[in-house]
Write a protein that holds these residues in place. Sequence first.
Motif, PDB file in Angstrom:
ATOM      1  N   VAL A 227      53.613  30.849  50.138  1.00  0.00           N
ATOM      2  CA  VAL A 227      53.161  31.340  51.439  1.00  0.00           C
ATOM      3  C   VAL A 227      51.766  31.936  51.340  1.00  0.00           C
ATOM      4  N   HIS A 228      50.946  31.580  52.297  1.00  0.00           N
ATOM      5  CA  HIS A 228      49.648  32.233  52.502  1.00  0.00           C
ATOM      6  C   HIS A 228      49.891  33.327  53.528  1.00  0.00           C
ATOM      7  N   GLY A 229      49.746  34.579  53.117  1.00  0.00           N
ATOM      8  CA  GLY A 229      50.089  35.668  54.027  1.00  0.00           C
ATOM      9  C   GLY A 229      49.555  36.995  53.532  1.00  0.00           C
ATOM     10  N   PHE A 230      50.198  38.066  53.976  1.00  0.00           N
ATOM     11  CA  PHE A 230      49.717  39.413  53.688  1.00  0.00           C
ATOM     12  C   PHE A 230      50.583  40.087  52.622  1.00  0.00           C
ATOM     13  N   THR A 231      49.928  40.816  51.728  1.00  0.00           N
ATOM     14  CA  THR A 231      50.632  41.368  50.572  1.00  0.00           C
ATOM     15  C   THR A 231      51.721  42.365  50.947  1.00  0.00           C
ATOM     16  N   ASN A 232      51.525  43.126  52.035  1.00  0.00           N
ATOM     17  CA  ASN A 232      52.596  44.056  52.403  1.00  0.00           C
ATOM     18  C   ASN A 232      53.834  43.303  52.890  1.00  0.00           C
ATOM     19  N   ASP A 233      53.648  42.105  53.471  1.00  0.00           N
ATOM     20  CA  ASP A 233      54.788  41.272  53.848  1.00  0.00           C
ATOM     21  C   ASP A 233      55.498  40.733  52.609  1.00  0.00           C
ATOM     22  N   PHE A 234      54.733  40.377  51.591  1.00  0.00           N
ATOM     23  CA  PHE A 234      55.343  39.885  50.349  1.00  0.00           C
ATOM     24  C   PHE A 234      56.147  40.986  49.671  1.00  0.00           C
ATOM     25  N   PHE A 235      55.655  42.205  49.761  1.00  0.00           N
ATOM     26  CA  PHE A 235      56.373  43.357  49.215  1.00  0.00           C
ATOM     27  C   PHE A 235      57.746  43.470  49.877  1.00  0.00           C
ATOM     28  N   GLN A 236      57.774  43.317  51.195  1.00  0.00           N
ATOM     29  CA  GLN A 236      59.044  43.365  51.920  1.00  0.00           C
ATOM     30  C   GLN A 236      59.953  42.219  51.515  1.00  0.00           C
ATOM     31  N   ALA A 237      59.399  41.008  51.414  1.00  0.00           N
ATOM     32  CA  ALA A 237      60.190  39.843  51.030  1.00  0.00           C
ATOM     33  C   ALA A 237      60.783  40.023  49.633  1.00  0.00           C
ATOM     34  N   MET A 238      60.002  40.590  48.731  1.00  0.00           N
ATOM     35  CA  MET A 238      60.467  40.828  47.359  1.00  0.00           C
ATOM     36  C   MET A 238      61.687  41.737  47.347  1.00  0.00           C
ATOM     37  N   HIS A 239      61.631  42.815  48.121  1.00  0.00           N
ATOM     38  CA  HIS A 239      62.751  43.753  48.164  1.00  0.00           C
ATOM     39  C   HIS A 239      63.938  43.191  48.947  1.00  0.00           C
ATOM     40  N   ASP A 240      63.672  42.429  49.998  1.00  0.00           N
ATOM     41  CA  ASP A 240      64.764  41.820  50.767  1.00  0.00           C
ATOM     42  C   ASP A 240      65.534  40.810  49.923  1.00  0.00           C
ATOM     43  N   ALA A 241      64.815  40.009  49.127  1.00  0.00           N
ATOM     44  CA  ALA A 241      65.468  39.022  48.270  1.00  0.00           C
ATOM     45  C   ALA A 241      66.315  39.699  47.196  1.00  0.00           C
ATOM     46  N   LYS A 242      65.780  40.795  46.667  1.00  0.00           N
ATOM     47  CA  LYS A 242      66.521  41.540  45.648  1.00  0.00           C
ATOM     48  C   LYS A 242      67.776  42.164  46.241  1.00  0.00           C
ATOM     49  N   ALA A 243      67.650  42.752  47.445  1.00  0.00           N
ATOM     50  CA  ALA A 243      68.798  43.382  48.098  1.00  0.00           C
ATOM     51  C   ALA A 243      69.873  42.363  48.438  1.00  0.00           C
ATOM     52  N   ALA A 244      69.449  41.138  48.776  1.00  0.00           N
ATOM     53  CA  ALA A 244      70.403  40.075  49.122  1.00  0.00           C
ATOM     54  C   ALA A 244      70.961  39.379  47.889  1.00  0.00           C
ATOM     55  N   LYS A 245      70.520  39.808  46.702  1.00  0.00           N
ATOM     56  CA  LYS A 245      70.971  39.246  45.422  1.00  0.00           C
ATOM     57  C   LYS A 245      70.745  37.741  45.345  1.00  0.00           C
ATOM     58  N   ARG A 246      69.537  37.317  45.758  1.00  0.00           N
ATOM     59  CA  ARG A 246      69.172  35.905  45.639  1.00  0.00           C
ATOM     60  C   ARG A 246      69.066  35.533  44.166  1.00  0.00           C
ATOM     61  N   ASN A 247      69.195  34.240  43.902  1.00  0.00           N
ATOM     62  CA  ASN A 247      69.111  33.783  42.508  1.00  0.00           C
ATOM     63  C   ASN A 247      67.665  33.446  42.133  1.00  0.00           C
ATOM     64  N   PHE A 248      66.724  34.083  42.821  1.00  0.00           N
ATOM     65  CA  PHE A 248      65.311  33.910  42.522  1.00  0.00           C
ATOM     66  C   PHE A 248      64.595  35.218  42.881  1.00  0.00           C
ATOM     67  N   THR A 249      63.373  35.346  42.411  1.00  0.00           N
ATOM     68  CA  THR A 249      62.582  36.548  42.705  1.00  0.00           C
ATOM     69  C   THR A 249      61.315  36.147  43.454  1.00  0.00           C
ATOM     70  N   ILE A 250      60.820  37.074  44.254  1.00  0.00           N
ATOM     71  CA  ILE A 250      59.574  36.868  44.991  1.00  0.00           C
ATOM     72  C   ILE A 250      58.450  37.587  44.264  1.00  0.00           C
ATOM     73  N   GLY A 251      57.361  36.877  44.056  1.00  0.00           N
ATOM     74  CA  GLY A 251      56.185  37.475  43.445  1.00  0.00           C
ATOM     75  C   GLY A 251      54.967  37.293  44.336  1.00  0.00           C
TER      76      GLY A 251
END
Length: 354
Positions: A227-251
Motif C-alpha cells: 500500500v502507498h499510504g500514510f505511516t500513521n495508518d500503517f501503524f494502526q493496520a499493524m496493531h489491528d492485524a496483531k490484535a486479530a491474530k493474523r498469520n502475517f505481520t504488517i510492516g
Amino acid sequence: MKKLVLAATIVALSGSALARDVLRVFNWNNEIAPVTIKRFEAQCKCDVQEDYYGDSEEMLAKLAAGATGYDMVVPTTYAMQALIKQGKTQPLDRAKLPNFANLNAGYLKLNAPFDPGNAVGAPLLASITALGYNSEKMRALGIPTDSWAAVFDPKYLGKLKGRVTVLDSQRELMSAALMYLGRDANSTSPADLQAAAAVIRKAKPYWAAFNNQSYIKELTVGNIWLVHGFTNDFFQAMHDAKAAKRNFTIGYNLQKEGNILGLDNLVILKNAKRPDLALQFINFLLDGKNAADVSNIMGSVNPNRAALSYLQPEIRANKVIMADPSRDKLVLLKDLGAKDRRELNRLWTEIKAR
C-alpha cells in the motif's frame, strides 16, 4: 394562559442554558485519538463534532465551494499556505496558547515558509507518505520495500498484480513518481510531470485501486499486500492485524529516494463561530501528555518536545515515527499556482480515465 406562556419560556431558557458548546472541526480521518477528544470534552464540558476528508485537495475544494460551519481545519503545510492566501484563516492569539512553547523549533522552521512567523498554524503531528506491506509476502516475493520501485516497476508489480493500492491523491502519487525518477518532488516542469505520468500509466494496470479510505482494512485482512499510504495508518493496520491474530505481520518503511512529510497544523478559520473554544482545544492538544497521544495511539511523528517524556518505549524505538528531517530525505509539498494546478488536474484526469 399567561402562566402557560411563562412556564414555556422558563423551560426554553433553561434548556438553552444547559445546551453544551460545540466545536466543529474539519479534519483528516484518524488524526486525533477519540480518547484525547473525550478528555477535552470532559474538561471544557463541550462537544467536538468532526467531519472528515481523505486528501488535501478534497478539503481545499470543499472550502472553496462554500462549505461552512467549521471552526477549525487541520491542513498539511501546503494546504495551510493555500488557505492563508485565500484569506480563510485567522491569526492565533498566542497569549491564550501557553503550550505553543512546547513545539520543536525545527518543525516551526519547516512551517515558516508556508506560514510566515508561524502566525496561523500550530503543528499537531506529522505523517510520512510511504509504503506499508504484508511483511511475509514481500519477503517471499523478494520485493524491496525501501524503494518506490515496489509500486512503479513492472518487474516487481508482476508479482503483486491486483494486490497493490495507491493513494487517490494527485499530489502524493505524482510526487512519489517524481522521487522514484530522481526528480524534485515539487517539480512543475512539464517534462518532469509528463515523465511521472508515464510511470504511473505504466504501473496502473497492476494496481487494484486508487484508495484513500479502506486501505487500512484491506491491508489488515490480507486482501492487499502493498500500500502507498500514510505511516500513521500503517501503524494502526499493524496493531489491528496483531490484535486479530493474523498469520502475517504488517510492516512499513521509508524509501531511499525520499518521502513526503505531511506536517499537519491546527488552524482556526476566519469565519469560525467559536474561535475561543478552538483556542482552548489547540492549547489542550499542545500539552505534552495530550500531544503524546498522537504517537502512542496514532503512531504519528511528533513535533512536540514536551511529548517525548510521555512516549512509550516501542514508539521511541520506531525509526519511522522518530524520523528526523535533518537526517532522512523528507520533503514538504509546496502550494501550486493556478496554472500549475490546472495542468496537474488535467494530467490527473487523463491518468484516472485510461
